[in-house]
Enzyme design. Structure first.
Site, mmCIF file in Angstrom:
data_model
loop_
_atom_site.group_PDB
_atom_site.id
_atom_site.type_symbol
_atom_site.label_atom_id
_atom_site.label_comp_id
_atom_site.label_asym_id
_atom_site.label_seq_id
_atom_site.Cartn_x
_atom_site.Cartn_y
_atom_site.Cartn_z
ATOM 1 N N LEU A 7 0.835 -1.163 0.058
ATOM 2 C CA LEU A 7 -0.026 0.093 0.117
ATOM 3 C C LEU A 7 0.875 1.226 0.091
ATOM 4 C CD1 LEU A 7 -2.737 -1.041 2.819
ATOM 5 C CD2 LEU A 7 -2.497 -1.802 0.413
ATOM 6 N N GLY A 10 5.670 4.936 -2.583
ATOM 7 C CA GLY A 10 6.517 6.038 -2.461
ATOM 8 C C GLY A 10 7.772 5.456 -2.243
ATOM 9 N N ALA A 31 12.579 -17.260 4.090
ATOM 10 C CA ALA A 31 10.963 -17.407 4.341
ATOM 11 C C ALA A 31 10.843 -18.915 4.184
ATOM 12 C CB ALA A 31 10.370 -16.341 3.376
ATOM 13 N N ARG A 44 -1.820 7.213 -7.837
ATOM 14 C CA ARG A 44 -0.930 7.877 -9.017
ATOM 15 C C ARG A 44 -1.012 7.010 -10.001
ATOM 16 N NH1 ARG A 44 4.144 9.446 -5.497
ATOM 17 N NH2 ARG A 44 3.622 7.065 -4.707
ATOM 18 N N ASP A 197 9.129 13.654 15.394
ATOM 19 C CA ASP A 197 9.592 12.459 14.694
ATOM 20 C C ASP A 197 9.995 11.646 15.989
ATOM 21 O OD1 ASP A 197 10.457 10.420 12.177
ATOM 22 O OD2 ASP A 197 12.139 10.724 13.290
ATOM 23 N N LYS A 201 8.721 7.938 17.794
ATOM 24 C CA LYS A 201 9.649 6.689 17.814
ATOM 25 C C LYS A 201 9.664 6.256 19.347
ATOM 26 C CE LYS A 201 12.103 7.264 13.544
ATOM 27 N NZ LYS A 201 13.040 8.208 12.954
#
Lengths: 409, 409
Positions: A7, A10, A31, A44, A197, A201
């Protein structure tokens, strides 16, 4: 085959796509089976992208596709990320995210939903970029009771402080350089320089370490705008360094404290050696003592590689991860969390009257003067006591330009 | 209830018992259920121990008890540990060990047995004591191809080098101090000072990172006996530090290299800031860049807490951990692994004839003289080329006292 949806295409989202393409073999080996991107949600136009067929502009086909095991959320912000993530968890899909704002704001609720639906909600990439912090904290340190976590969690401000320290730049020059290099936002750099920011965190780390939600709005947060070239001069003479430190600490005497603020620390310490855009998080466990995790705090591929590690963990280990990766919801408290512990303070005043300064501040262990400024290190005192003493100084006509706690590491 | 047996009630084994007693609640929360010690195997007399009833002097009741999920091996050495661990894995029990000699020597075989019997063979505590290194390496960095792992993995020698650097001690004085504090063996300190311990640890990390067994006997290993006060003097003047570095590196041009040797590194680097008995391991991933794990490299409770974290992981995550925690057996090669890469060297000679020295060594970027000694930094060259140049120096009557590679971090 592990089938995932990304999702938001960017920086981090396209990084996840790239990491999975470049290191497909090693990811598959680790995995136990290959990881395949089946959908990319972005509104976009990516019609000329080589994998244009993967792009969708609605969450619905992803939620409705039973083949999708895991959803990667790299949109950022809380809207629409929160709605998408909640819907994905409720649809029985694991979610791996790099979105610190989402985790800091809605983590407790999303974790509870994940547990309820027997899926994973993982967010290693939300703190420290690609540097492993969250997994070591709750998994490798599982046998420890953790009393403190603190560190440098914002690469942009650490870059700026490094430039001020090593190249004598002013705050404004360092900010311009950070903006030129794309480390800080050009229009409004406040998320970095004002500590927002870092606040998100440490809210995540504090919630994880103490097992109950710590709200960002309750965390006292100061950025680095007030740190000047004078402070760099004085602290270097004192063999100290100035760093923007985020911390969460619990001790018997002084209760729980959590905050983001510029602090001084011994120049010889590991934390002071963290320069440029690097991050470092120190964790204090009752059995292990101090351990420190250090690495790049940001960067497209670094952050994306942490998201991919979460995708692999979700596939391999499943929801039992939330036996240790969990915190309970709480209501926000009124006002800010206060720090009741005693600290040594670095104090700088616009005055050369060292006698009054010493008398007003009580114990002073080191005094330096330069131009029309005086800087001292105080004996340990609480924040409350410092406030009283600052008032006394003001009454005596001495203005305190800055006061910074000493980080004891 | 997770029921375990502890093999060997020495420092680490009794530490595991203590960690589980002290942090029972947090361990249970993280494991999802309580962890109980059901047996302790030790042939010594513990009849006055509060839990005397747990002690047994044979492995048989442990192997035959279907309630035992996990066996903790903290005996050390390979005999009888190897036989016990192999039998436990074959009996379908997870094994968690702190025994680096066992893992370095028999790891490939024991991992294969674990995979075959669908159980875990975990050994976080074998490298870095309590500091998480192995789990972050294969789990958190799962999306990375790792090209290099290097660091300070022996606390005793790092303590000694710190004493030599900060207090001007000689090698012998530093060794005596390390022995007085119990960091080094009194009768034969060679496992530490000759790099044998570090060799075992890098054998484990190299095998893990490259996916196929690297044999300790193939790893060129030099300790710190040859480092003198003169080297401390010269390197400090050059703004370098001397550290005992264990490394495993793969690069396209110069192939695979692995070794343990004292190296010089920039004093401002994070690795140079690692002092006393601390350890630090740097990992270079293709997506993440450099990350560093730092903490106490030894200590009873620290090491034990890493073993307990493995016990919890084994209970929660099961044998799929070996999709990433695995290496394939190989036959030992003939002779030692060679390092084909070019390095800058620090070279010290017992001579003041700088002209001949420079001519014989080829490019020299820095020369310092002190008493009757000369130290230089060379331009980059291979180990083979350095050997040739050393021979030339000897022919010209100049004796090379020491040559140390520069670590590029």
């Amino acid at each position: 085959m592990i089938k995932i949806a990304i999702l938001g295409f960017g920086t981090v989202g396209s990084g996840v796509y790239e990491v999975l393409r470049k290191n497909a073999a090693s990811a598959a080996k680790r995995a136990g089976e290959p990881v395949q991107v089946k959908y990319i949600l972005d509104i976009r136009d990516f019609s000329s992208h080589p994998d244009a067929a993967l792009f969708v502009n609605s969450i619905d086909p992803i939620l409705e596709d039973p083949e999708i095991d895991t959803v990667v959320e790299t949109i950022g912000g809380t809207k629409p990320a929160y709605f998408y993530v909640k819907s994905a968890l409720e649809a029985g899909k694991n979610v791996c995210t790099s979105n610190k704002e989402l985790v800091a704001t809605h983590g407790a609720e999303l974790l509870a939903i994940a547990v309820q639906h027997r899926v994973c909600f993982l967010f290693e990439a939300s703190v420290g970029g690609g540097t492993p912090v969250i997994t070591p904290l709750h998994q490798c340190l599982a046998a420890n009771v953790i009393s403190e976590v603190c560190g440098i969690v914002n690469g942009t401000t650490n870059f700026m402080l490094t430039k001020m320290e090593q190249e004598g730049m002013s705050f404004d020059e360092a900010l311009k350089e950070a903006q030129n290099l794309g480390y800080a936002e050009t229009i409004d750099p406040s998320a970095d320089v004002d500590g927002i920011d870092a606040c998100r965190k440490i809210a995540i780390l504090a919630s994880l370490v103490f097992g109950s939600e710590v709200h960002p709005e309750n965390i006292p947060t100061r950025g680095i705008r007030e740190v000047t070239a004078e402070d760099v001069y004085f602290t270097q003479k004192m063999k100290l360094a100035v760093k923007l430190i985020a911390y969460a600490r619990r001790n018997e005497k002084a209760g729980f404290a959590c905050g983001v603020e510029p602090m001084v620390l011994p120049a010889q310490s590991m934390m002071a050696g963290v320069s440029d855009v690097y991050n470092a998080v120190l964790v204090r466990g009752d059995m292990l003592g101090d351990t420190l995790f250090y690495g790049k705090g940001a960067g497209k591929l670094a952050t994306a590689s942490a998201v991919v590690a979460d995708v692999i963990d979700a596939a391999k280990f499943g929801p039992s991860v939330h036996d240790s990766l969990f915190w309970a919801p709480t209501a926000p408290q009124k006002g800010k969390i206060t720090d009741e512990a005693e600290h040594t303070y670095y104090v700088r005043v616009n005055n050369l009257d060292a006698g009054t300064l010493k008398a007003d501040l009580g114990g002073v262990v080191l005094t330096l003067q330069h131009h029309n400024q005086t800087a001292v290190l105080t004996t340990p005192m609480t924040a409350k006591e410092l406030e009283k003493r600052k008032e006394k100084l003001e009454r005596d006509g001495i203005h305190v330009a800055i006061a910074l706690k000493m980080l004891e590491v």
